[in-house]
Design a protein around this motif. Structure first.
Motif, short mmCIF file in Angstrom:
data_model
loop_
_atom_site.label_atom_id
_atom_site.label_comp_id
_atom_site.label_asym_id
_atom_site.label_seq_id
_atom_site.Cartn_x
_atom_site.Cartn_y
_atom_site.Cartn_z
N GLY A 75 0.03 -15.06 1.20
CA GLY A 75 0.20 -14.78 -0.22
C GLY A 75 1.25 -15.74 -0.77
O GLY A 75 1.73 -16.62 -0.05
N HIS A 76 1.62 -15.55 -2.03
CA HIS A 76 2.55 -16.49 -2.65
C HIS A 76 3.55 -15.77 -3.56
O HIS A 76 3.23 -14.75 -4.17
N LEU A 77 4.73 -16.38 -3.67
CA LEU A 77 5.82 -15.84 -4.48
C LEU A 77 5.91 -16.61 -5.78
O LEU A 77 6.97 -17.08 -6.17
N ASN A 78 4.78 -16.70 -6.47
CA ASN A 78 4.70 -17.57 -7.65
C ASN A 78 4.35 -16.87 -8.95
O ASN A 78 4.80 -17.31 -10.01
N PHE A 79 3.55 -15.81 -8.90
CA PHE A 79 3.07 -15.16 -10.12
C PHE A 79 3.16 -13.64 -9.98
O PHE A 79 3.06 -13.10 -8.88
N LEU A 80 3.33 -12.96 -11.10
CA LEU A 80 3.64 -11.54 -11.11
C LEU A 80 2.51 -10.58 -10.77
O LEU A 80 2.80 -9.46 -10.32
N PRO A 81 1.23 -10.89 -10.96
CA PRO A 81 0.20 -9.87 -10.72
C PRO A 81 0.30 -9.16 -9.39
O PRO A 81 0.12 -7.94 -9.32
N VAL A 82 0.59 -9.86 -8.30
CA VAL A 82 0.67 -9.19 -7.01
C VAL A 82 1.75 -8.13 -7.00
O VAL A 82 1.60 -7.08 -6.35
N THR A 83 2.83 -8.34 -7.72
CA THR A 83 3.93 -7.37 -7.72
C THR A 83 3.55 -6.09 -8.45
O THR A 83 4.20 -5.06 -8.23
N ASN A 84 2.54 -6.15 -9.30
CA ASN A 84 2.09 -4.96 -10.02
C ASN A 84 1.15 -4.10 -9.20
O ASN A 84 0.83 -2.97 -9.62
N VAL A 85 0.68 -4.62 -8.07
CA VAL A 85 -0.27 -3.86 -7.25
C VAL A 85 0.28 -3.60 -5.85
O VAL A 85 -0.48 -3.29 -4.93
N PHE A 86 1.59 -3.70 -5.67
CA PHE A 86 2.17 -3.38 -4.37
C PHE A 86 1.77 -1.98 -3.88
O PHE A 86 1.42 -1.82 -2.70
N PRO A 87 1.80 -0.95 -4.74
CA PRO A 87 1.38 0.37 -4.24
C PRO A 87 -0.05 0.38 -3.71
O PRO A 87 -0.34 1.00 -2.69
N ALA A 88 -0.96 -0.33 -4.40
CA ALA A 88 -2.34 -0.38 -3.95
C ALA A 88 -2.47 -1.12 -2.62
O ALA A 88 -3.24 -0.72 -1.74
N LEU A 89 -1.71 -2.20 -2.46
CA LEU A 89 -1.76 -2.95 -1.20
C LEU A 89 -1.19 -2.12 -0.06
O LEU A 89 -1.71 -2.13 1.06
#
Length: 272
Positions: free
Chosen positions: A238-252
């Protein structure tokens, strides 16, 4: 592509990596892909399934019998223990670094960050990140100083990229990231492997699965790629570049828990 076929190709010298290898579009000479490049971002993304918020550490590391680091390029984990190596690259967005670190601290998820020290976020978030690095919950790996394609550089310049980033990690976080490094874009060859090994970086770490989020994609796309690749014994990028992933941490995290996976760092699994 079946895992057996994939690893056979790696063993034969093929560099098969995801198209999103730390770039939104495939750069010059990108190897063949194991994943499909995501479609353009839609302004009306499909809704993401919600799960309860993260409230307490959920992932405890089991007792593992470490194994020696295998020779050559690393693409997956050994054995059959439902282990997942969630690895995260770059760091162009300081807020994403912070949110990933807070997620790890709160949930107990174990991560490996392959960082580029040229990004200011690694200095700005050092105080928050350092305790997790010192405890071993987050492992740091070398991704070069400025995300350089090592195969395009002279011998001296290629070594300098790795050495400068190495020095930054040691001075800022107090840990030695050797022997693991991730060549930007997955670009490597016998010459660059030899150069990296000359300063102790003997293990190039690629991946078998990707969140495809080096560029901006939707939250739904992130979760879809996670559903595809969060599997036992996979190394996922994964990457530490854009916010969308941080909004789905609970789902991951829910996906990891539902599948009975345990997140591990490389040092959790391998002895050196």
């Amino acid at each position: 592509m079946q895992r057996r076929t994939f690893l056979a190709l790696i063993a034969a010298g093929g560099a098969i990596v995801g198209l999103d290898a730390c770039t939104a579009s495939a750069p010059r000479g990108t190897p063949a892909a194991v994943v499909t490049s995501p479609s353009p971002v839609s302004t009306a993304a499909a809704p993401v399934q919600t799960v309860p918020p993260i409230s307490a550490p959920m992932h405890r590391l089991p007792v593992l019998d470490k194994v020696p680091i295998p020779a050559g390029v690393m693409t997956g984990l050994p054995g059959n223990q439902n282990l997942l190596a969630w690895t995260v690259d770059d760091g162009s967005n300081s807020e994403v670094i912070r949110l990933y670190t807070e997620f790890a601290k709160t949930s107990g998820t174990r991560l490996t960050f392959f960082l580029n020290g040229s990004y200011s976020g690694w200095t700005e978030n050092a105080a928050l990140l350092k305790p997790l690095v010192q405890s071993g919950q987050i492992q740091l790996g070398n991704h070069t100083w400025s995300h350089a394609d090592l195969t395009s550089l002279s011998d001296t310049a290629a070594i300098a990229e790795l050495q400068r980033n190495h020095d930054f990690i040691v001075e800022t976080y107090g840990v030695d990231p050797r022997p693991y490094y991730r060549p930007p874009y997955g670009f490597r060859n016998a010459r660059t492997d030899k150069l990296a090994a000359s300063i102790g970086y003997t293990t190039p770490v690629l991946w078998y699965g990707t969140l495809s989020d080096s560029g901006l994609i939707t939250e739904q796309q992130v979760t879809d790629f996670a559903a595809q690749w969060f599997l036992p014994e996979h190394i996922v990028i994964g990457h530490l570049n854009f916010l969308p992933v941080t909004n789905v941490f609970p789902a991951l995290l829910d996906l990891i828990t539902t599948r009975g996976l345990t997140t591990v760092t490389l040092d959790d699994v391998f002895s050196h």
